[in-house]
Structures are given as C-alpha cells and as structure tokens.
Design a protein around this motif. Structure first.
Motif, PDB file in Angstrom:
ATOM      1  N   CYS A 133     122.247  89.245  25.201  1.00 26.96           N
ATOM      2  CA  CYS A 133     122.244  90.129  24.023  1.00 26.96           C
ATOM      3  C   CYS A 133     120.874  90.115  23.347  1.00 26.96           C
ATOM      4  O   CYS A 133     120.403  91.154  22.881  1.00 26.96           O
ATOM      5  N   GLY A 134     120.266  88.951  23.292  1.00 25.29           N
ATOM      6  CA  GLY A 134     118.930  88.850  22.697  1.00 25.29           C
ATOM      7  C   GLY A 134     117.925  89.713  23.432  1.00 25.29           C
ATOM      8  O   GLY A 134     117.098  90.394  22.816  1.00 25.29           O
TER       9      GLY A 134
ATOM     10  N   HIS B 175     115.947  97.275  22.569  1.00 21.03           N
ATOM     11  CA  HIS B 175     116.327  98.358  21.652  1.00 21.03           C
ATOM     12  C   HIS B 175     115.471  98.366  20.392  1.00 21.03           C
ATOM     13  O   HIS B 175     115.225  99.424  19.812  1.00 21.03           O
ATOM     14  N   LEU B 176     115.048  97.190  19.944  1.00 20.30           N
ATOM     15  CA  LEU B 176     114.315  97.100  18.680  1.00 20.30           C
ATOM     16  C   LEU B 176     112.801  97.218  18.847  1.00 20.30           C
ATOM     17  O   LEU B 176     112.071  97.075  17.872  1.00 20.30           O
ATOM     18  N   THR B 177     112.346  97.490  20.056  1.00 21.44           N
ATOM     19  CA  THR B 177     110.918  97.695  20.281  1.00 21.44           C
ATOM     20  C   THR B 177     110.473  98.929  19.500  1.00 21.44           C
ATOM     21  O   THR B 177     111.178  99.942  19.452  1.00 21.44           O
TER      22      THR B 177
ATOM     23  N   LEU C 227     113.958 103.455  19.112  1.00 20.31           N
ATOM     24  CA  LEU C 227     115.141 103.986  18.428  1.00 20.31           C
ATOM     25  C   LEU C 227     114.855 105.324  17.745  1.00 20.31           C
ATOM     26  O   LEU C 227     114.911 105.449  16.525  1.00 20.31           O
ATOM     27  N   THR C 228     114.618 106.315  18.558  1.00 18.34           N
ATOM     28  CA  THR C 228     114.465 107.667  18.020  1.00 18.34           C
ATOM     29  C   THR C 228     115.850 108.281  17.901  1.00 18.34           C
ATOM     30  O   THR C 228     116.824 107.782  18.482  1.00 18.34           O
ATOM     31  N   GLN C 229     115.950 109.359  17.173  1.00 18.18           N
ATOM     32  CA  GLN C 229     117.242 110.023  16.993  1.00 18.18           C
ATOM     33  C   GLN C 229     117.816 110.462  18.333  1.00 18.18           C
ATOM     34  O   GLN C 229     119.010 110.291  18.591  1.00 18.18           O
ATOM     35  N   GLU C 230     116.977 110.979  19.203  1.00 19.30           N
ATOM     36  CA  GLU C 230     117.434 111.446  20.514  1.00 19.30           C
ATOM     37  C   GLU C 230     117.947 110.275  21.354  1.00 19.30           C
ATOM     38  O   GLU C 230     118.995 110.373  22.004  1.00 19.30           O
ATOM     39  N   TYR C 231     117.223 109.157  21.337  1.00 17.42           N
ATOM     40  CA  TYR C 231     117.627 107.973  22.099  1.00 17.42           C
ATOM     41  C   TYR C 231     118.970 107.458  21.605  1.00 17.42           C
ATOM     42  O   TYR C 231     119.855 107.131  22.408  1.00 17.42           O
TER      43      TYR C 231
ATOM     44  N   GLU D 258     122.063  97.349  13.579  1.00 19.03           N
ATOM     45  CA  GLU D 258     123.165  98.031  12.899  1.00 19.03           C
ATOM     46  C   GLU D 258     122.672  98.855  11.718  1.00 19.03           C
ATOM     47  O   GLU D 258     123.271  99.842  11.356  1.00 19.03           O
ATOM     48  N   TYR D 259     121.590  98.420  11.091  1.00 19.14           N
ATOM     49  CA  TYR D 259     121.067  99.116   9.925  1.00 19.14           C
ATOM     50  C   TYR D 259     120.511 100.450  10.362  1.00 19.14           C
ATOM     51  O   TYR D 259     120.638 101.472   9.806  1.00 19.14           O
TER      52      TYR D 259
END
Length: 117
Positions: A42-43, A49-51, A55-59, A116-117
């Motif tokens: 998970c880490g 994911h947190l790179t 985390l763009t809207q499309e992604y 999650e935020y």
C-alpha cells in the motif's frame, strides 16, 4: 472504546473456544506478517498515486476503482495494526521492530489521509 474479547467472553465456553482457535500464536503471526506485507505494498501504491502531477482530474476519473481499492486496503491494514498494537494479550513479541512498525503505520495513515483529501 476497545474491548478485549478474550476477557469479555471468558465466561462463555463456546465463544472462548472459538477465539482460542483464531488466536493461536502461529495464526496471529501469519496475519501480522500478511498485514505488514499489505502495508508495504500500500505504501508503494500510495507513493505512486501521490507523486506530484499524477492526481489530475482525468486520472482520478479514469482510475477511480483502483484508487478506491488502494484506500480500502490501506484502511484495512491501518485498522488491523492499530487495534492489535493495543491488545493486552500479547501474541507477538515486543521488539525494536514494533517501534519501526509504528512509524510505518503513522506514515501510511498520513499518506492515506492525503490521498483521501
């Protein structure tokens, strides 16, 4: 509020027997190892994911099931490890690894909250 089932159900023979079958040291160690492996995977997923810029809207729209699965796995690992660190009946030995594990749980908790935020 946390209840230690082995103490709360001590007066009930069937419940005590059922708990004894699932709280054998070997079983607990196996579950703990599995949860630690899940925490490590998970880490890594969270790190991907947190790179910055991922985390763009499309992604997020395209990868919603994968993101939800990742968050769910993280939450399961965090919950199991946090609850079982407080157990009064110690089935796992205390060691220096437990301090390192506590730091990993905290880091996983913060990264999961950030996703999650």
């Amino acid at each position: 509020f946390v209840v230690e089932l082995s103490h709360a159900w001590e007066s009930y023979k069937a419940a005590r027997t059922a708990l004894a079958n699932t709280t054998q040291p070997g079983t607990v160690r196996s579950l703990h190892a599995s949860c630690c492996e899940r925490m490590a995977s998970c880490g890594k997923l969270l790190h991907n994911h947190l790179t910055e810029g991922v985390l763009t809207q499309e992604y997020v729209l395209d990868e919603t099931p994968a993101l939800l699965h990742c968050v769910r796995e993280c939450n399961v690992s965090i919950r199991w490890l946090m609850l079982h660190r407080r157990a009064r009946l110690k089935k796992l030995p205390d060691s220096a690894e437990r301090r390192h594990e506590a730091e990993q749980v905290l880091l996983l908790l913060m990264n999961t909250a950030q996703l999650e935020y």
